[in-house]
Design a protein around this motif. Structure first.
Motif, mmCIF file in Angstrom:
data_model
loop_
_atom_site.group_PDB
_atom_site.id
_atom_site.type_symbol
_atom_site.label_atom_id
_atom_site.label_comp_id
_atom_site.label_asym_id
_atom_site.label_seq_id
_atom_site.Cartn_x
_atom_site.Cartn_y
_atom_site.Cartn_z
ATOM 1 N N THR A 10 0.852 -1.178 0.000
ATOM 2 C CA THR A 10 0.000 0.000 0.000
ATOM 3 C C THR A 10 0.885 1.223 0.000
ATOM 4 N N THR A 11 0.965 1.893 -1.146
ATOM 5 C CA THR A 11 1.920 2.975 -1.310
ATOM 6 C C THR A 11 1.558 4.189 -0.481
ATOM 7 N N MET A 49 10.862 -13.349 -0.075
ATOM 8 C CA MET A 49 11.173 -12.610 -1.296
ATOM 9 C C MET A 49 10.350 -11.330 -1.386
ATOM 10 N N VAL A 50 10.994 -10.271 -1.890
ATOM 11 C CA VAL A 50 10.340 -8.999 -2.189
ATOM 12 C C VAL A 50 10.426 -8.757 -3.691
ATOM 13 N N SER A 51 9.319 -8.456 -4.331
ATOM 14 C CA SER A 51 9.330 -8.133 -5.765
ATOM 15 C C SER A 51 9.675 -6.663 -5.961
ATOM 16 N N ASP A 52 10.019 -6.316 -7.193
ATOM 17 C CA ASP A 52 10.066 -4.899 -7.519
ATOM 18 C C ASP A 52 8.668 -4.483 -7.971
ATOM 19 N N GLU A 88 8.690 2.203 -5.754
ATOM 20 C CA GLU A 88 9.968 2.220 -5.049
ATOM 21 C C GLU A 88 9.799 2.621 -3.586
ATOM 22 N N ASN A 89 8.712 3.303 -3.257
ATOM 23 C CA ASN A 89 8.465 3.689 -1.870
ATOM 24 C C ASN A 89 8.209 2.482 -0.967
ATOM 25 N N ALA A 116 18.164 -0.410 -0.525
ATOM 26 C CA ALA A 116 17.388 -0.876 0.623
ATOM 27 C C ALA A 116 17.907 -2.216 1.124
ATOM 28 N N THR A 117 18.370 -3.055 0.197
ATOM 29 C CA THR A 117 18.914 -4.366 0.577
ATOM 30 C C THR A 117 20.219 -4.206 1.356
#
Length: 366
Positions: A10-11, A49-52, A88-89, A116-117
């Protein structure tokens, strides 16, 4: 792809309600799945896992990483957590949510998540991180941002070189094109290899096939993002308006804009996919896709997570090449009868030349 329900980020900063207060922040909660063939995990190991911003159903980059994670967790008998990003936020809060969820290994999909990683890896040295498509300032000589990050990199210039050669050989107009999302090295590496392949074809065959949409470096046609939006379509149309009859869009879902432009043109135009074999991942492309430039992300993610789950995490950077089958090109599928009968043989020779070094291919990974 085996589908599961993903919880979108949720941006606006409003999170889904969770039992754990630490996860009730901006970004989204990780989605938890159970291991295949069992309602209960047989190991405490928890891969995540985090997606883009492309999401796990992009038929391309994120989907391949997701499938590799899924295969590994099934073999390990592990639960897993995944979280999608809308922009990206969401990258930092999504990674933070997985840290708070107790993940042992966190895979971040895409160079855009690099900063961020690195930040999360430095703050959490006991967690293993896997970063796809960025070196995280690993200079391959011992200097690294964080010793608990394993970069998975792919020298797609080598495979794109083959696709450029094939495009030049197939073209009837003598013009082929490409465009990208943004001029990041992991995007332009495809475009640069493609152009080198066309130039090599011209040199070897006394031809004059022209590449439109990319001049080199950051000079080319870019949509400014990685969404399947109107800009992706208009950019593709601008390439086709220059008489290109083969087009390679680089940037996840932006290929859908090229597909729309091809259909609207009413012309006989071929599409070249990237990352995944579009013929297999998106049946809508089957009448149009000449071949695809492949990153074997599924296999490299699978092998990395499988090793980590067995206590053998190795932060050494992986680089996929033609030689180790980390990159390649897909079959011609429906175009098998449309390409020159001797094209595959020529590509096999070019591939061997790239592997043995007699045909140089330049990329930022050099």
């Amino acid at each position: 792809m085996k589908k599961k329900q993903f919880i979108k980020a949720t941006t606006g900063g409003t999170a889904l309600l969770l039992a754990a207060a630490t996860l009730a922040a901006c970004g989204s909660a990780p989605d938890k799945g159970s291991s295949s063939g069992s309602d209960e995990p047989t190991t405490d190991y928890l891969p995540c896992m985090v997606s883009d911003a492309g999401g796990f159903d992009d038929h391309s980059f994120n989907q391949l990483g997701y499938e590799g994670l899924e295969q590994a967790k099934d073999e390990l008998g592990a639960d897993w957590k995944t979280v999608e990003s809308n922009s990206e936020n969401d990258y930092k809060p999504n990674i933070d949510s997985l840290v708070a969820a107790g993940c042992n290994t966190i895979v971040t999909v895409g160079f855009a998540l690099s900063a961020a990683t690195v930040e999360a890896a430095k703050a959490n040295p006991d967690i293993d991180f896997v970063l796809i498509d960025d070196a995280a300032d690993n200079d391959f000589n011992g200097k690294v941002d964080a010793p608990n990050i394993k970069p998975l990199l792919y020298n797609t210039a080598q495979a794109a070189f083959l696709a450029g050669y094939a495009a030049a050989d197939y073209s009837k107009t003598g013009v082929v094109g490409t465009y990208g999302g943004q001029p990041y090295p992991t995007v332009t590496i495809f475009m640069d290899g493609y152009k080198q392949g066309v130039d090599y074809y011209d040199q070897e065959n006394d031809a004059n096939v022209k590449v439109v949409g990319f001049e080199g470096g950051d000079k080319g046609a870019f949509t400014g993002g990685f969404e399947a939006n109107e800009k992706a379509t208009t950019t593709a149309k601008s390439i086709l308006d220059q008489d290109a009859d083969v087009i390679m869009p680089v940037g996840g879902p932006i290929y859908q804009g090229a597909l729309t432009a091809i259909k609207d043109s009413g012309k006989d135009i071929a599409l070249i996919g990237v990352d995944a074999d579009f013929y297999e991942t998106d049946p809508d492309t089957q009448p149009y896709v000449l071949t695809s430039v492949l990153k074997n992300m599924k296999q490299s993610v699978y092998e990395t997570i499988l090793a980590a789950g067995k206590g053998d995490f190795d932060p050494t950077a992986y680089v996929g090449t033609l030689e180790n089958d980390g990159v390649g090109i897909a079959p011609f599928h429906n175009f098998e009868d449309k390409v020159s009968p001797d094209l595959q043989g020529k590509l096999d020779d070019v591939k061997q030349g790239i592997i043995d070094g007699s045909i140089p291919v330049k990329s930022y990974l050099d």
